[in-house]
Design an enzyme around this catalytic site. Sequence first.
Site, PDB file in Angstrom:
ATOM      1  CB  CYS A  65      -0.934   0.045   1.203  1.00 11.86           C
ATOM      2  SG  CYS A  65      -1.968   1.520   1.150  1.00 11.86           S
TER       3      CYS A  65
ATOM      4  CE  LYS B  46      -3.483  -5.689  -4.387  1.00 10.28           C
ATOM      5  NZ  LYS B  46      -4.863  -5.335  -4.081  1.00 10.28           N
TER       6      LYS B  46
HETATM    7  C1  LIG Z   1      -9.967   3.055  -3.416  1.00  9.57           C
HETATM    8  C2  LIG Z   1      -8.991   1.920  -3.421  1.00  9.57           C
HETATM    9  C3  LIG Z   1      -8.724   1.251  -2.224  1.00  9.57           C
HETATM   10  C4  LIG Z   1      -7.820   0.179  -2.200  1.00  9.57           C
HETATM   11  N1  LIG Z   1      -7.574  -0.489  -1.028  1.00  9.57           N
HETATM   12  C5  LIG Z   1      -6.757  -1.584  -1.021  1.00  9.57           C
HETATM   13  C6  LIG Z   1      -6.580  -2.357   0.170  1.00  9.57           C
HETATM   14  O1  LIG Z   1      -7.159  -2.092   1.224  1.00  9.57           O
HETATM   15  N2  LIG Z   1      -5.729  -3.422   0.107  1.00  9.57           N
HETATM   16  C7  LIG Z   1      -5.090  -3.790  -1.052  1.00  9.57           C
HETATM   17  O2  LIG Z   1      -4.349  -4.778  -1.054  1.00  9.57           O
HETATM   18  N3  LIG Z   1      -5.271  -3.086  -2.203  1.00  9.57           N
HETATM   19  C8  LIG Z   1      -6.083  -2.012  -2.211  1.00  9.57           C
HETATM   20  N4  LIG Z   1      -6.285  -1.314  -3.381  1.00  9.57           N
HETATM   21  C9  LIG Z   1      -5.607  -1.737  -4.623  1.00  9.57           C
HETATM   22  C10 LIG Z   1      -6.535  -2.590  -5.509  1.00  9.57           C
HETATM   23  O3  LIG Z   1      -6.921  -3.765  -4.848  1.00  9.57           O
HETATM   24  C11 LIG Z   1      -5.859  -2.944  -6.854  1.00  9.57           C
HETATM   25  O4  LIG Z   1      -4.682  -3.666  -6.603  1.00  9.57           O
HETATM   26  C12 LIG Z   1      -5.515  -1.711  -7.679  1.00  9.57           C
HETATM   27  O5  LIG Z   1      -6.517  -0.727  -7.583  1.00  9.57           O
HETATM   28  C13 LIG Z   1      -5.284  -2.036  -9.157  1.00  9.57           C
HETATM   29  O6  LIG Z   1      -6.432  -2.610  -9.753  1.00  9.57           O
HETATM   30  P1  LIG Z   1      -7.508  -1.727 -10.606  1.00  9.57           P
HETATM   31  O7  LIG Z   1      -6.725  -0.929 -11.602  1.00  9.57           O
HETATM   32  O8  LIG Z   1      -8.426  -2.733 -11.221  1.00  9.57           O
HETATM   33  O9  LIG Z   1      -8.201  -0.846  -9.620  1.00  9.57           O
HETATM   34  C14 LIG Z   1      -7.179  -0.230  -3.412  1.00  9.57           C
HETATM   35  C15 LIG Z   1      -7.462   0.453  -4.611  1.00  9.57           C
HETATM   36  C16 LIG Z   1      -8.365   1.505  -4.635  1.00  9.57           C
HETATM   37  C17 LIG Z   1      -8.651   2.183  -5.948  1.00  9.57           C
END
Ligand SMILES: Cc1cc2nc3c(=O)[nH]c(=O)nc-3n(C[C@H](O)[C@H](O)[C@H](O)COP(=O)(O)O)c2cc1C
Length: 314
Positions: free
Chosen positions: A131, A166
């Site tokens: 994160c 992750k």
């Molecule tokens: C608003 C938001 C909150 C997120 N919170 C977490 C989280 O709590 N833990 C985590 O491992 N990834 C978190 N992520 C990352 C997503 O799980 C993902 O890896 C990332 O957004 C890329 O995928 P996408 O382009 O489909 O959104 C978050 C992403 C967004 C946009």
Amino acid sequence: MSVDLSVHLGRLLLRNPIATASGTFGYGLEFAEFVDLGALGAISVKGLSLRPCLGNPPPRICETDAGMLNAIGLQNVGIEEFLDGKLPKLVEKGATVIANVWGDTEAEYRAVVERIGDDPRVAAVELNVSCPNVVKGGMVFGNDPAALHALVAAVRSATRLPLVVKLSPNVTDVVTAAKAAVDGGADVLSLINTLVGLSIDVETREPKIGFTTGGLSGPAIRPVALRMVWEVRRALPNVPIFGIGGIETVEHVLEFLIAGANAVQVGTANFRDPGVCGRLVRDLELWCERHGVSRVADLSGTLKTRPRPEKAYA
Ligand SMILES: Cc1cc2nc3c(=O)[nH]c(=O)nc-3n(C[C@H](O)[C@H](O)[C@H](O)COP(=O)(O)O)c2cc1C
């Protein structure tokens, strides 16, 4: 033709390869009116910590040209409220649940995983070591292979559930991080979390996000995520991978499978269309039918690369 959509990621068996990405689908329950939670491959819930966390002060989200920046700061209800309040309802709805967890320290990560233990209601534990939106923990582990190895090893003995790690894309060499996680005891890798970005309001000359920087997600990061999935699959062909990053359509799902992912997680697209994951399951089945693919698992890692040419000088 009947299509077998099921996929194995090591010991983790999913009914299909479409899962939701942590932090973009709440605790799943918020989306129950839009998607049959029991029809999805899995739901990776919002990152859980030992105690409830309020996250960062606003503004925490802003739109970008091809995605969004967020710095939520891992706001969550805490592991106790999740296990007692949310998890029973998810189980009732037939969901396959991945518990995404985080901590500020190695001891906190271990404590939250110990609390989950071998809970049969949880299909897998996913460690967020990537994160970018917190001052301590998070990406600090993901960016240091030795710290990552130690963290995964420390957590490994706290659960017999499949352990997903992750990884952060904010590194020069993702394969080194992948190897450190696997050597530490990871069963599955998730690739990728968000890329660190910055957006500026030119009138105020202030960052658009309260935390200054945020994590970039959505279509903008898809080629980077695909490249990282491909690199890790080549280096560690036997390690199962969740591909994540900018997935919105069935073609995007297929790109990730072909690059080497065994399943995918869909994130930012859920904000635009809360029913997208249910639709992707159906679209994937239709695509397989149309293309004579009887087992979706057979698509994984089938990229046909061309040999790279020698450099030519005039
Ligand atoms: C608003 C938001 C909150 C997120 N919170 C977490 C989280 O709590 N833990 C985590 O491992 N990834 C978190 N992520 C990352 C997503 O799980 C993902 O890896 C990332 O957004 C890329 O995928 P996408 O382009 O489909 O959104 C978050 C992403 C967004 C946009």
